[in-house]
Enzyme design. Structure first.
Site, PDB file in Angstrom:
ATOM      1  N   LYS A   1      -4.314  -1.594  12.340  1.00  0.00           N
ATOM      2  CA  LYS A   1      -3.219  -1.345  11.396  1.00  0.00           C
ATOM      3  C   LYS A   1      -3.667  -0.402  10.287  1.00  0.00           C
ATOM      4  CE  LYS A   1      -1.967  -4.228   8.114  1.00  0.00           C
ATOM      5  NZ  LYS A   1      -1.468  -5.399   7.401  1.00  0.00           N
TER       6      LYS A   1
ATOM      7  N   ASP B   1       2.657  -4.218  11.158  1.00  0.00           N
ATOM      8  CA  ASP B   1       2.488  -5.215  10.105  1.00  0.00           C
ATOM      9  C   ASP B   1       3.514  -6.318  10.318  1.00  0.00           C
ATOM     10  OD1 ASP B   1       4.916  -4.148   9.264  1.00  0.00           O
ATOM     11  OD2 ASP B   1       4.258  -3.756   7.216  1.00  0.00           O
TER      12      ASP B   1
END
Length: 103
Positions: free
Chosen positions: A13, A32
């Site tokens: 991420k 996310d």
């Protein structure tokens, strides 16, 4: 990606955020909590694992739009499609959403 993820505390991420925003490199899609929620509600994935969600989304979105797509989903999750009480009545994409009005 490999160099960034070798750093302590940096996962896919964070690496995708840095590569996409700082270097305009679309190596992957940022997954996310908002992207996870929206991808599920929109029926874009059945997975809960971020890496599997990312792989599903990468198959659906052209690579040159991966960073922008992440931003769109994150924005929509923060401003409209809330975790506990989504604003389906005011949603701009409710006609595309199989979960609209059901959450």
């Amino acid at each position: 990606m490999e160099e960034l993820t070798r750093l302590d505390g940096v996962g896919r991420k964070t690496a995708n955020v840095v590569l996409g925003n700082a270097f305009n490199l679309n190596v992957g899609i940022v997954v996310d909590t908002h992207v996870t929620r929206l991808a599920s509600r929109l029926g874009l994935t059945r997975h809960t694992n971020p890496e599997k969600i990312e792989q599903d989304l990468m198959q659906l979105v052209p690579q040159d739009q991966w960073t922008l797509f992440s931003h769109w989903l994150i924005w929509h999750g923060r401003r409209r499609c809330f975790a506990r009480k989504p604003d389906c009545a005011g949603c701009e994409i409710k006609k595309l959403c199989p979960s609209a009005g059901k959450v």
